[in-house]
Design a protein around this motif. Structure first.
Motif, mmCIF file in Angstrom:
data_model
loop_
_atom_site.group_PDB
_atom_site.id
_atom_site.type_symbol
_atom_site.label_atom_id
_atom_site.label_comp_id
_atom_site.label_asym_id
_atom_site.label_seq_id
_atom_site.Cartn_x
_atom_site.Cartn_y
_atom_site.Cartn_z
ATOM 1 N N SER A 18 -7.429 -7.255 49.274
ATOM 2 C CA SER A 18 -8.498 -6.789 50.165
ATOM 3 C C SER A 18 -8.718 -5.294 50.036
ATOM 4 C CB SER A 18 -8.162 -7.100 51.627
ATOM 5 O OG SER A 18 -8.033 -8.480 51.833
ATOM 6 N N LEU A 19 -9.938 -4.888 50.337
ATOM 7 C CA LEU A 19 -10.284 -3.476 50.484
ATOM 8 C C LEU A 19 -10.837 -3.328 51.892
ATOM 9 C CD1 LEU A 19 -11.368 -4.315 47.326
ATOM 10 C CD2 LEU A 19 -11.456 -1.851 47.308
ATOM 11 N N LYS A 20 -10.463 -2.233 52.570
ATOM 12 C CA LYS A 20 -10.915 -2.023 53.954
ATOM 13 C C LYS A 20 -11.381 -0.598 54.155
ATOM 14 C CE LYS A 20 -8.180 -5.440 56.393
ATOM 15 N NZ LYS A 20 -7.411 -5.737 57.577
ATOM 16 N N GLY A 21 -12.267 -0.462 55.138
ATOM 17 C CA GLY A 21 -12.741 0.834 55.568
ATOM 18 C C GLY A 21 -13.215 0.744 56.996
ATOM 19 N N GLU A 22 -13.344 1.900 57.646
ATOM 20 C CA GLU A 22 -13.782 1.929 59.046
ATOM 21 C C GLU A 22 -15.057 2.729 59.188
ATOM 22 O OE1 GLU A 22 -11.014 2.748 62.207
ATOM 23 O OE2 GLU A 22 -9.341 2.006 60.990
ATOM 24 N N ALA A 23 -16.046 2.100 59.809
ATOM 25 C CA ALA A 23 -17.289 2.785 60.135
ATOM 26 C C ALA A 23 -17.070 3.590 61.418
ATOM 27 C CB ALA A 23 -18.413 1.766 60.330
ATOM 28 N N LYS A 24 -18.002 4.501 61.710
ATOM 29 C CA LYS A 24 -17.891 5.322 62.918
ATOM 30 C C LYS A 24 -18.081 4.500 64.186
ATOM 31 C CE LYS A 24 -19.472 9.434 60.528
ATOM 32 N NZ LYS A 24 -20.592 10.335 60.313
ATOM 33 N N ALA A 25 -18.874 3.432 64.081
ATOM 34 C CA ALA A 25 -19.162 2.587 65.236
ATOM 35 C C ALA A 25 -19.211 1.130 64.775
ATOM 36 C CB ALA A 25 -20.507 2.983 65.851
ATOM 37 N N PRO A 26 -19.078 0.194 65.714
ATOM 38 C CA PRO A 26 -19.191 -1.223 65.339
ATOM 39 C C PRO A 26 -20.537 -1.503 64.662
ATOM 40 C CG PRO A 26 -18.339 -1.010 67.562
ATOM 41 C CD PRO A 26 -18.771 0.366 67.133
ATOM 42 N N LEU A 27 -20.523 -2.399 63.685
ATOM 43 C CA LEU A 27 -21.748 -2.745 62.975
ATOM 44 C C LEU A 27 -22.670 -3.538 63.883
ATOM 45 C CD1 LEU A 27 -19.784 -2.018 60.630
ATOM 46 C CD2 LEU A 27 -21.108 -3.604 59.260
ATOM 47 N N ALA A 28 -23.927 -3.149 63.913
ATOM 48 C CA ALA A 28 -24.924 -3.833 64.730
ATOM 49 C C ALA A 28 -25.318 -5.147 64.067
ATOM 50 C CB ALA A 28 -26.154 -2.950 64.892
ATOM 51 N N ALA A 29 -25.690 -6.108 64.889
ATOM 52 C CA ALA A 29 -26.184 -7.378 64.356
ATOM 53 C C ALA A 29 -27.407 -7.099 63.488
ATOM 54 C CB ALA A 29 -26.547 -8.318 65.500
#
Length: 123
Positions: free
Chosen positions: A92-103
């Motif tokens: 797996s590859l992972k990363g974190e966005a600044k905020a939850p992803l919008a629908a």
């Protein structure tokens, strides 16, 4: 002769379209959408602001992500964010966005495999 060339071109074009193996509408083993990129199946799984790309083979079994690198471009409305991905665990590859992803957000993956081949997939 002209009709023959047009017919041949259409046959070749149709064959190429069929040869492009896409998983845009299929789900991966973790419930995320899958796309073929750089010789593997890439499954996108999102949980809040964490973006995970699972690397799978043709049988949807995990394969080693060692040597892979990548990023995702997340577009939601007018907002755009690029998130760098890092290998986590074996496949797996992972990363974190600044905020939850919008629908409805669009996620474009840029993936580079251990051999240096790179490609893109849009989810």
């Amino acid at each position: 002769m002209k009709k023959f060339l047009i017919a041949a071109a259409l046959i070749l074009w149709t064959g190429l379209a069929v040869a492009q193996h896409s998983h845009g509408s299929s789900k991966g083993p973790n419930g995320g959408p899958m796309q073929d990129v750089v010789g593997v199946h890439a499954e996108l799984v999102v949980a809040g602001n964490v973006v995970t790309i699972n690397v799978l083979d043709e049988s949807n079994k995990p394969v080693s992500a060692k040597g892979f690198s990548g990023s995702v471009l997340i577009v939601s409305g007018g907002a755009r964010e690029t998130v760098q991905l890092a290998v986590v665990g074996d496949s797996s590859l992972k990363g974190e966005a600044k905020a939850p992803l919008a629908a409805g957000a669009t996620v474009t993956l840029v993936l580079k495999n251990a051999a240096g081949k790179s490609g893109q997939a849009k989810f």
